[in-house]
Design a protein around this motif. Structure first.
Motif, PDB file in Angstrom:
ATOM      1  N   GLN A 198       0.824  -1.224   0.000  1.00 40.36           N
ATOM      2  CA  GLN A 198       0.000   0.000   0.000  1.00 40.36           C
ATOM      3  C   GLN A 198       0.854   1.269   0.000  1.00 40.36           C
ATOM      4  OE1 GLN A 198      -0.999  -2.527   2.448  1.00 40.36           O
ATOM      5  NE2 GLN A 198      -2.309  -3.236   0.779  1.00 40.36           N
ATOM      6  N   SER A 199       2.143   1.120  -0.189  1.00 36.98           N
ATOM      7  CA  SER A 199       3.042   2.277  -0.068  1.00 36.98           C
ATOM      8  C   SER A 199       2.706   3.399  -1.053  1.00 36.98           C
ATOM      9  CB  SER A 199       4.479   1.816  -0.310  1.00 36.98           C
ATOM     10  OG  SER A 199       5.319   2.923  -0.453  1.00 36.98           O
ATOM     11  N   ASP A 200       2.955   4.629  -0.615  1.00 38.48           N
ATOM     12  CA  ASP A 200       2.773   5.793  -1.505  1.00 38.48           C
ATOM     13  C   ASP A 200       3.749   5.781  -2.674  1.00 38.48           C
ATOM     14  OD1 ASP A 200       0.711   6.757  -0.066  1.00 38.48           O
ATOM     15  OD2 ASP A 200       1.903   8.199   1.103  1.00 38.48           O
ATOM     16  N   LEU A 201       4.796   4.988  -2.522  1.00 37.03           N
ATOM     17  CA  LEU A 201       5.797   4.871  -3.588  1.00 37.03           C
ATOM     18  C   LEU A 201       5.149   4.621  -4.956  1.00 37.03           C
ATOM     19  CD1 LEU A 201       8.937   4.196  -4.246  1.00 37.03           C
ATOM     20  CD2 LEU A 201       8.249   1.830  -3.946  1.00 37.03           C
ATOM     21  N   TRP A 202       4.102   3.822  -4.966  1.00 38.27           N
ATOM     22  CA  TRP A 202       3.497   3.415  -6.245  1.00 38.27           C
ATOM     23  C   TRP A 202       2.577   4.486  -6.823  1.00 38.27           C
ATOM     24  CZ3 TRP A 202       6.586  -0.322  -7.074  1.00 38.27           C
ATOM     25  CH2 TRP A 202       6.972  -1.174  -6.043  1.00 38.27           C
ATOM     26  N   ARG A 203       2.134   5.431  -5.976  1.00 40.09           N
ATOM     27  CA  ARG A 203       1.151   6.438  -6.429  1.00 40.09           C
ATOM     28  C   ARG A 203       1.707   7.311  -7.548  1.00 40.09           C
ATOM     29  NH1 ARG A 203      -1.170   3.408  -3.916  1.00 40.09           N
ATOM     30  NH2 ARG A 203      -1.400   2.853  -6.105  1.00 40.09           N
ATOM     31  N   ASP A 244       0.672   6.208 -10.908  1.00 36.76           N
ATOM     32  CA  ASP A 244      -0.741   6.309 -11.319  1.00 36.76           C
ATOM     33  C   ASP A 244      -0.886   7.349 -12.430  1.00 36.76           C
ATOM     34  OD1 ASP A 244      -1.525   4.449  -9.482  1.00 36.76           O
ATOM     35  OD2 ASP A 244      -2.215   5.903  -7.992  1.00 36.76           O
ATOM     36  N   GLY A 245      -0.158   8.452 -12.277  1.00 38.96           N
ATOM     37  CA  GLY A 245      -0.266   9.533 -13.242  1.00 38.96           C
ATOM     38  C   GLY A 245       0.766   9.464 -14.347  1.00 38.96           C
ATOM     39  N   ARG A 246       1.976   9.055 -13.997  1.00 41.63           N
ATOM     40  CA  ARG A 246       3.060   9.104 -14.992  1.00 41.63           C
ATOM     41  C   ARG A 246       2.968   7.989 -16.033  1.00 41.63           C
ATOM     42  NH1 ARG A 246       8.827   9.078 -12.694  1.00 41.63           N
ATOM     43  NH2 ARG A 246       9.352   9.480 -14.864  1.00 41.63           N
ATOM     44  N   CYS A 247       2.618   6.802 -15.603  1.00 43.33           N
ATOM     45  CA  CYS A 247       2.594   5.660 -16.536  1.00 43.33           C
ATOM     46  C   CYS A 247       1.343   5.732 -17.407  1.00 43.33           C
ATOM     47  CB  CYS A 247       2.617   4.356 -15.733  1.00 43.33           C
ATOM     48  SG  CYS A 247       2.361   2.897 -16.749  1.00 43.33           S
ATOM     49  N   MET A 282       1.083  -4.431 -17.818  1.00 44.36           N
ATOM     50  CA  MET A 282       0.912  -2.988 -17.647  1.00 44.36           C
ATOM     51  C   MET A 282      -0.283  -2.440 -18.424  1.00 44.36           C
ATOM     52  SD  MET A 282       3.342  -2.247 -15.567  1.00 44.36           S
ATOM     53  CE  MET A 282       3.430  -0.465 -15.545  1.00 44.36           C
ATOM     54  N   VAL A 283      -0.849  -3.214 -19.338  1.00 43.40           N
ATOM     55  CA  VAL A 283      -1.897  -2.643 -20.201  1.00 43.40           C
ATOM     56  C   VAL A 283      -3.293  -3.005 -19.693  1.00 43.40           C
ATOM     57  CG1 VAL A 283      -0.374  -2.744 -22.218  1.00 43.40           C
ATOM     58  CG2 VAL A 283      -2.035  -4.553 -21.856  1.00 43.40           C
ATOM     59  N   LYS A 307      -6.465  -1.785 -11.314  1.00 42.28           N
ATOM     60  CA  LYS A 307      -6.939  -0.769 -12.264  1.00 42.28           C
ATOM     61  C   LYS A 307      -5.961   0.388 -12.377  1.00 42.28           C
ATOM     62  CE  LYS A 307     -11.891  -1.498 -12.021  1.00 42.28           C
ATOM     63  NZ  LYS A 307     -13.088  -1.166 -11.296  1.00 42.28           N
ATOM     64  N   LYS A 308      -5.375   0.753 -11.226  1.00 40.39           N
ATOM     65  CA  LYS A 308      -4.468   1.908 -11.254  1.00 40.39           C
ATOM     66  C   LYS A 308      -3.114   1.505 -11.839  1.00 40.39           C
ATOM     67  CE  LYS A 308      -6.413   4.333  -7.316  1.00 40.39           C
ATOM     68  NZ  LYS A 308      -6.228   4.635  -5.899  1.00 40.39           N
ATOM     69  N   HIS A 309      -2.526   2.427 -12.583  1.00 36.43           N
ATOM     70  CA  HIS A 309      -1.258   2.115 -13.241  1.00 36.43           C
ATOM     71  C   HIS A 309      -0.138   1.888 -12.225  1.00 36.43           C
ATOM     72  CE1 HIS A 309      -2.916   4.215 -17.084  1.00 36.43           C
ATOM     73  NE2 HIS A 309      -3.627   3.192 -16.687  1.00 36.43           N
ATOM     74  N   GLY A 310      -0.239   2.586 -11.099  1.00 34.08           N
ATOM     75  CA  GLY A 310       0.763   2.382 -10.046  1.00 34.08           C
ATOM     76  C   GLY A 310       0.687   0.979  -9.472  1.00 34.08           C
ATOM     77  N   GLU A 311      -0.518   0.419  -9.424  1.00 36.89           N
ATOM     78  CA  GLU A 311      -0.669  -0.960  -8.927  1.00 36.89           C
ATOM     79  C   GLU A 311      -0.025  -1.947  -9.903  1.00 36.89           C
ATOM     80  OE1 GLU A 311      -4.917  -0.418  -6.530  1.00 36.89           O
ATOM     81  OE2 GLU A 311      -4.925  -0.986  -8.642  1.00 36.89           O
ATOM     82  N   ARG A 312      -0.113  -1.622 -11.183  1.00 32.48           N
ATOM     83  CA  ARG A 312       0.515  -2.494 -12.196  1.00 32.48           C
ATOM     84  C   ARG A 312       2.039  -2.405 -12.101  1.00 32.48           C
ATOM     85  NH1 ARG A 312      -3.467  -0.721 -17.229  1.00 32.48           N
ATOM     86  NH2 ARG A 312      -5.374  -0.992 -16.040  1.00 32.48           N
TER      87      ARG A 312
END
Ligand code: SF4
Ligand code: SF4
Length: 338
Positions: free
Chosen positions: A212-217, A220-223, A263-264, A278-283
């Motif tokens: 759940q780290s913020d690291l992945w957030r 979400d926007g960049r990828c 990633m897609v 669903k979120k790109h950061g999760e991928r």
């Protein structure tokens, strides 16, 4: 045994090798680069050693010879199935140490998990590998940190020094031919790098809270979920199935497996209309943890071989190595505060 070839000597050996093998190596495709008026270096069939590009990294890896990006498995009609034929000729594939280590990862997935994938195996049995020496690392490589900078598990090796080719040949049947066309040289060792500009530190402990780290957030926007990082990766092994119908009633056609990307959109769809990650950061989290943590726990070595291609290809300049180092730092902080 080692050999030193001139261009002429190499040409005469090459014509003999080509009778037995289709030969593939990184070559230049003029005008096919990502930007206008740029070239692309990627794998293609080569008919002379002079076509091989030694001083650039191939944008895509050699995995396509074992895992074609679209492979017909069988043809079907209403009441019959016909398995696809395998390529007849053997293959000689030139590749670097990190990519040879990547083949070990593909073997682990397709041959050593209690099930032998027959489509993979029938191609694997046809391939011999020629290790290309690496006299210096490219900017995004981090093979030394991943332990993949050196390899001895090759069939032949090749280093180009000025206008000479230095080769080591472990295939007994070719040694006589090589000796006729080259000068014998003692102790030919393929070049390997011992230092890279890019460094990666792998985490040694993984607190559950990292999921759940913020690291992945950030991702979400960049990828943009284009999947390029997966397609260039020599160790990504996922595929999906496609049925191609030849007739409108859908009763004749062929089944293909084609490369897939975690990633897609659509990769993690499940029955009932659900979708995981669903979120790109999760991928991104899923990909990174698989490459440097989950696979390592199962096989004893990381999946990533440090080729740096994912960093080179990302249109959003997302760096895998930077992310792994951020993961290591975040893990350390969590462990220290527990
Ligand atoms: S994750 Fe990136 S650096 Fe690692 S093997 Fe794949 S493409 Fe290369
Ligand atoms: S190449 Fe970059 S933008 Fe595309 S899916 Fe991979 S990380 Fe995301």
């Amino acid at each position: 045994m080692g050999y030193c070839f001139t261009e002429d000597g190499m040409m005469s050996v090459w014509s003999e090798l080509e009778k037995r093998y289709d030969i593939y190596a990184p070559k230049r495709f003029a005008g096919k680069g990502r930007f206008s008026d740029t070239d692309c270096v990627r794998y293609g069939q080569v008919h002379s050693a002079t076509e091989i590009v030694f001083d650039k990294k191939a944008e895509y890896s050699a995995k396509e010879f074992l895992l074609p990006n679209a492979e017909t498995l069988f043809y079907f009609t209403e009441d019959q199935i016909l398995e696809s034929a395998c390529k007849e000729k053997e293959m000689l594939v030139f590749l670097r140490s990190c990519d040879l280590h990547a083949i070990k990862r593909l073997d682990a997935v397709y041959l050593e998990q209690g099930f032998i994938d027959s489509y993979y195996k029938r191609l694997r049995d046809k391939v011999k590998f020629v290790l290309m020496g690496c006299p210096k690392a490219f900017d995004t490589c981090f093979c030394v940190d991943m332990g993949t900078n050196k390899s001895t598990d090759y069939d032949m090796s090749i280093d180009k020094v000025n206008d000479k080719y230095y080769m080591d040949c472990k295939i007994e049947e070719w040694t006589e031919l090589f000796a006729q066309s080259a000068e014998r040289v003692q102790d030919v060792q393929p070049a390997y790098v011992t230092e890279t500009k890019t460094h990666v530190n792998l985490p040694v402990q993984m607190p559950n809270t990292m999921l759940q780290s913020d690291l992945w957030r950030e991702y979400d926007g960049r990828c943009i979920a284009c999947g390029r990082c997966n397609f260039v990766c020599p160790t990504c092994t996922c595929f999906t199935m496609q049925d191609m119908y030849y007739t409108e009633n859908g009763k004749a056609g062929e089944r293909r497996r084609v490369w897939a990307s975690c990633m897609v959109d659509g990769y993690a769809d499940v029955a009932g209309g659900g979708t995981y990650r669903k979120k790109h950061g999760e991928r991104m989290r899923y990909k990174v943890l698989h490459k440097v943590w989950d696979f390592q726990k199962k096989h004893g070595y990381p999946m990533c071989v440090g080729c740096g291609r994912c960093d080179d290809i990302c249109p959003e300049y997302i760096s895998f190595s930077h992310c792994v180092n951020g993961l290591k730092k975040a893990c350390k902080e969590v462990m220290e505060n527990e």
